[in-house]
Design an enzyme around this catalytic site. Structure first.
Site, PDB file in Angstrom:
ATOM      1  N   GLU A   1      13.101  -8.940 -32.997  1.00 60.94           N
ATOM      2  CA  GLU A   1      12.960  -7.485 -32.950  1.00 60.94           C
ATOM      3  C   GLU A   1      12.408  -6.933 -34.257  1.00 60.94           C
ATOM      4  O   GLU A   1      11.598  -6.004 -34.258  1.00 60.94           O
ATOM      5  CB  GLU A   1      14.303  -6.839 -32.617  1.00 60.94           C
ATOM      6  CG  GLU A   1      14.748  -7.032 -31.177  1.00 60.94           C
ATOM      7  CD  GLU A   1      13.803  -6.391 -30.175  1.00 60.94           C
ATOM      8  OE1 GLU A   1      13.041  -5.488 -30.549  1.00 60.94           O
ATOM      9  OE2 GLU A   1      13.815  -6.815 -29.008  1.00 60.94           O
TER      10      GLU A   1
ATOM     11  N   TYR B   1      16.806   1.859 -32.966  1.00 55.58           N
ATOM     12  CA  TYR B   1      16.129   1.064 -31.938  1.00 55.58           C
ATOM     13  C   TYR B   1      16.555  -0.400 -32.001  1.00 55.58           C
ATOM     14  O   TYR B   1      16.918  -1.002 -30.984  1.00 55.58           O
ATOM     15  CB  TYR B   1      14.595   1.137 -32.072  1.00 55.58           C
ATOM     16  CG  TYR B   1      13.969  -0.005 -31.304  1.00 55.58           C
ATOM     17  CD1 TYR B   1      13.904   0.039 -29.918  1.00 55.58           C
ATOM     18  CD2 TYR B   1      13.542  -1.171 -31.955  1.00 55.58           C
ATOM     19  CE1 TYR B   1      13.408  -1.040 -29.195  1.00 55.58           C
ATOM     20  CE2 TYR B   1      13.053  -2.231 -31.238  1.00 55.58           C
ATOM     21  CZ  TYR B   1      12.991  -2.172 -29.860  1.00 55.58           C
ATOM     22  OH  TYR B   1      12.529  -3.233 -29.149  1.00 55.58           O
TER      23      TYR B   1
ATOM     24  N   ASP C   1      11.363   1.981 -27.321  1.00 52.52           N
ATOM     25  CA  ASP C   1      10.318   1.621 -28.285  1.00 52.52           C
ATOM     26  C   ASP C   1       9.021   2.292 -27.867  1.00 52.52           C
ATOM     27  O   ASP C   1       8.982   3.097 -26.924  1.00 52.52           O
ATOM     28  CB  ASP C   1      10.172   0.100 -28.399  1.00 52.52           C
ATOM     29  CG  ASP C   1       9.420  -0.501 -27.220  1.00 52.52           C
ATOM     30  OD1 ASP C   1       9.380   0.127 -26.127  1.00 52.52           O
ATOM     31  OD2 ASP C   1       8.861  -1.611 -27.374  1.00 52.52           O
TER      32      ASP C   1
ATOM     33  N   CYS D   1       0.798  -0.842 -18.586  1.00 50.15           N
ATOM     34  CA  CYS D   1       0.682   0.574 -18.954  1.00 50.15           C
ATOM     35  C   CYS D   1       0.355   0.694 -20.440  1.00 50.15           C
ATOM     36  O   CYS D   1       1.087   1.307 -21.217  1.00 50.15           O
ATOM     37  CB  CYS D   1       1.982   1.299 -18.609  1.00 50.15           C
ATOM     38  SG  CYS D   1       1.840   3.105 -18.584  1.00 50.15           S
TER      39      CYS D   1
ATOM     40  N   CYS E   1      -3.718   0.385 -13.988  1.00 50.02           N
ATOM     41  CA  CYS E   1      -2.914   1.080 -12.988  1.00 50.02           C
ATOM     42  C   CYS E   1      -2.898   0.356 -11.647  1.00 50.02           C
ATOM     43  O   CYS E   1      -1.903   0.429 -10.907  1.00 50.02           O
ATOM     44  CB  CYS E   1      -3.413   2.510 -12.818  1.00 50.02           C
ATOM     45  SG  CYS E   1      -3.272   3.512 -14.328  1.00 50.02           S
TER      46      CYS E   1
ATOM     47  N   CYS F   1       0.071  -1.936 -11.396  1.00 45.02           N
ATOM     48  CA  CYS F   1       1.386  -1.368 -11.688  1.00 45.02           C
ATOM     49  C   CYS F   1       2.267  -1.374 -10.452  1.00 45.02           C
ATOM     50  O   CYS F   1       1.875  -0.866  -9.391  1.00 45.02           O
ATOM     51  CB  CYS F   1       1.235   0.061 -12.208  1.00 45.02           C
ATOM     52  SG  CYS F   1       2.820   0.852 -12.569  1.00 45.02           S
TER      53      CYS F   1
ATOM     54  N   CYS G   1       4.064   7.281  -9.954  1.00 49.34           N
ATOM     55  CA  CYS G   1       3.640   7.686 -11.288  1.00 49.34           C
ATOM     56  C   CYS G   1       3.205   9.147 -11.311  1.00 49.34           C
ATOM     57  O   CYS G   1       2.249   9.535 -10.625  1.00 49.34           O
ATOM     58  CB  CYS G   1       2.497   6.797 -11.767  1.00 49.34           C
ATOM     59  SG  CYS G   1       1.886   7.232 -13.419  1.00 49.34           S
TER      60      CYS G   1
END
Length: 319
Positions: free
Chosen positions: A46, A129, A147, A202, A209, A212, A218
């Protein structure tokens, strides 16, 4: 008009299920997601992944975990070794923060990464975070993880805007908390799947798209793909103080002994035996042809940030 950002207007169970199924069949097999992952490995990943793509992090992460499989292993070494092993990931202060966190974990938690958000947040250099992500991905806790990738998916999918606001807002955090599944294991999958969707589909510049799994829900597509309300500012590199700092750090990482400050400003043709082992990074620094005052700023900045120390023999990585 942008779509509503009210979670009550959404079929959340359908969204949760669609993304969970997509993630199960599409997610990248990253080592910090593997069944044998450790909380330390997740924490290291991370920190390394902040502002750095996976392809650059993977080899460095693997080297770190081989050398320092647990926090106590890193804590036994000087902080400068963490900076040296950080290589070219950029933003090397992250290496110092990881080392400081490792020391705190060894001294205050018996060498084991703590599992709850508050204890993680209390570690040096760990922000909200990172604390939420480690609690979720390493310990299976229900935490709201937000994030850059998640913010972008939420903006398009739920709010109907091309990009999230330039800075994280309280409204975004409320929305993220509203759409988080109540079930603990489902919340972990949701965090991971939304993050992966933002990384692979995305994306900021060229969203795919057609690939997706939740495109029919969306809000951004339903609104006709309105353009961003602002132009994101890219981070410049060439000719900046950051580039000079990086070149100086390359010299210090290659050096086994302190480097005399005047060597940083000398041309390769002037270098003698005293530059053995650092001639290549010194030559790279000289090719930048930076102004003396820019080099001085870089050296002063590295000293001020604790990334370098001044000793009688010159500059070296921190001890």
């Amino acid at each position: 008009m942008p779509g509503s950002a009210d979670a009550a207007d959404r079929d959340l169970p359908a969204l949760h299920s669609a993304l969970a199924g997509w993630f199960a069949s599409t997610a990248r097999p990253l080592p910090w997601r593997a069944a044998d992952r450790t909380p330390w490995g997740v924490l290291v990943s991370e920190v390394m992944l902040q502002q750095t793509p996976v392809v650059r992090v993977l080899p460095v992460w693997q080297e770190w975990l081989e050398r320092w499989p647990g926090p106590s292993d890193l804590a036994r070494e000087p902080a400068g070794e963490a900076v040296r092993a950080w290589g070219r990931l950029g933003y090397p202060r992250r290496a110092l923060r990881l080392h400081a966190a490792a020391v705190a974990i060894r001294d205050n938690h018996g060498g084991q990464v703590p599992g709850d958000y508050a204890a993680l947040l209390a570690l040096p250099g760990v922000g909200s975070y990172t604390a939420a992500a480690v609690a979720s991905f390493a310990f299976g806790r229900r935490e709201t993880v937000v994030d850059t990738n998640i913010r972008r998916v939420h903006a398009r999918l739920l709010s109907g805007t091309a990009l999230p606001s330039p800075a994280l807002t309280a409204a975004e955090m409320r929305l993220a908390a509203q759409v988080l599944p109540d079930d603990v294991s489902s919340s972990v999958r949701w965090n991971a799947s939304v993050m992966e969707l933002g990384a692979l589909v995305c994306t900021a510049r060229s969203p795919k798209c057609g690939q997706c799994p939740v495109r029919d829900s969306c809000a951004w597509l339903a609104a006709g793909e309105p353009p961003p309300t602002y132009t994101p500012k890219g981070q410049s590199w060439h000719g900046t103080d950051r580039q000079v700092r990086g070149a100086v750090m390359a010299v210090l990482r290659a050096a086994d002994e302190p480097v005399e400050p005047e060597l940083f400003g000398r041309a390769p043709a002037d270098l003698g035996f005293e530059a053995a082992g650092i001639g290549i990074p010194l030559a790279a620094l000289h090719r930048l042809n930076c102004a003396p005052e820019q080099l001085e700023r870089a050296l002063a900045g590295l000293l001020g940030d604790g990334l370098a120390e001044l000793h009688p023999g010159g500059l070296r990585l921190p001890s």
